[in-house]
Design a protein around this motif. Sequence first.
Motif, mmCIF file in Angstrom:
data_model
loop_
_atom_site.group_PDB
_atom_site.id
_atom_site.type_symbol
_atom_site.label_atom_id
_atom_site.label_comp_id
_atom_site.label_asym_id
_atom_site.label_seq_id
_atom_site.Cartn_x
_atom_site.Cartn_y
_atom_site.Cartn_z
ATOM 1 N N ARG A 112 79.719 -48.599 65.950
ATOM 2 C CA ARG A 112 81.070 -48.573 65.393
ATOM 3 C C ARG A 112 81.369 -49.753 64.466
ATOM 4 N N PRO A 140 81.147 -58.490 70.509
ATOM 5 C CA PRO A 140 80.306 -57.944 71.593
ATOM 6 C C PRO A 140 80.882 -56.669 72.203
ATOM 7 N N ASP A 188 91.786 -65.097 58.785
ATOM 8 C CA ASP A 188 91.883 -63.969 59.725
ATOM 9 C C ASP A 188 93.216 -63.238 59.529
ATOM 10 N N LEU A 241 89.305 -57.340 60.674
ATOM 11 C CA LEU A 241 88.184 -58.276 60.500
ATOM 12 C C LEU A 241 86.956 -57.640 59.847
ATOM 13 N N ASN A 281 81.954 -52.109 61.520
ATOM 14 C CA ASN A 281 82.186 -51.934 60.079
ATOM 15 C C ASN A 281 81.267 -52.904 59.333
ATOM 16 N N THR A 292 83.506 -63.333 57.835
ATOM 17 C CA THR A 292 84.501 -64.141 58.538
ATOM 18 C C THR A 292 84.566 -63.802 60.027
ATOM 19 N N HIS A 293 84.253 -62.554 60.370
ATOM 20 C CA HIS A 293 84.452 -62.136 61.761
ATOM 21 C C HIS A 293 83.358 -62.629 62.700
ATOM 22 N N GLY A 294 83.642 -62.501 64.014
ATOM 23 C CA GLY A 294 82.681 -62.880 65.039
ATOM 24 C C GLY A 294 81.718 -61.736 65.345
#
Length: 358
Positions: A289, A282, A249, A258, A291, A277-279
Amino acid sequence: MTNKTHLVLGALNGDDIGHEIVPASVEVASAAAKLHGLNIDWRPMPVGRRALDTHGSTLPEGTLETLQKMDGFVLGPIGHRDYPKGPGAINPHPIMRKHFNLFANVRPTRSYPDIGCLYDNVDLIIVRENNEGFQPDRNMLLGIGEFRPTDEITLSVRVITRAASEKVARVALELARSRRKLLTLVHKNTVFKLGCGMFVEECHKAAKDYPDVTVNEVIVDTMAMRLVRDPHNFDVVVTTNMFGDILSDEAAGLVGGLGMAPGLCIGEGDFAMAQATHGSAPDIAGSGRANPYAMIESTRMLLDWLGRRKNIPQAVAAAKSMYLATGEALGNAAARTGDIRGSGNTASFTAAIIKALK
Ligand code: ATP
């Protein structure tokens, strides 16, 4: 299962922005595959919150067995922290990593111009051990590696094995060999003399088979600082589970955040899972929006890896097209998303990548 031009892949959206970025990845990969004569048979499967509502479980029965018959799969981010408490509401991804013995999580960090990277020309890969360490939801066969004997005491067990340390080291050494031939072992054997000590010992033993790769060591806290100050001094980094989670991270923070952090979970066989890798973010889900880069790049890594493992040149060629097209689309400020200094959205960025495919 596989013939020369055919792959069967699971597509599991996961939660929140997963419903946007996984379809985007499928779209881009399908377009690239078509250009290169690769046939991808996508098999969408429910997982996560929606699966809980429709099937009574965030990991419906039979999912693992069905996936096992495929070549690999794309897993979107999982928002397990927001799951309601209940028997069917489990975090599916540690179970998947463990079930398929995907012991190495390969997480590249690459900078691109004009998107808000802290440095130009960053190109490193963090290889994170995936199935043991301090992660209590996966480091035990039964039960969890965290417990509370009294209300005043909590114990967390960290698991390090020789076998897993050696296996993840070999993945990292192979990668280093194919790149700039530099491997950095990150640990803290000054304090965790036995745990990190064993990890480092096994890495050095494995490295004897790779005399062409230069191996050095950095203590994890120093690494946190050096990643920020001199990321160009790193090529491939290998480390234990939790250190790898944190450092990857941090590395993403060097190159736009992220949304720029892809990952591929691999094991010894020729089966792999693409997982950013990102969550599940929410906070921005449903707004357009998100990515899609990290998820698209993870999917690209899956195609490239399967293509090489299974000797499918069309898959390798499709992955190369995706790489070039993504690079081109990242240069398009009107198309790329706001987190990387663009004025576009998920759809415009995805469309720009598809348009740039050659
Ligand atoms: P986890 O612990 O499950 O990895 P997290 O707590 O790190 O999750 P994320 O869901 O990854 O949290 O999001 C952290 C922040 O980064 C949020 O503000 C989110 O909007 C942003 N973010 C994450 N992924 C993306 C993405 N693909 N595009 C844009 N912003 C993102």
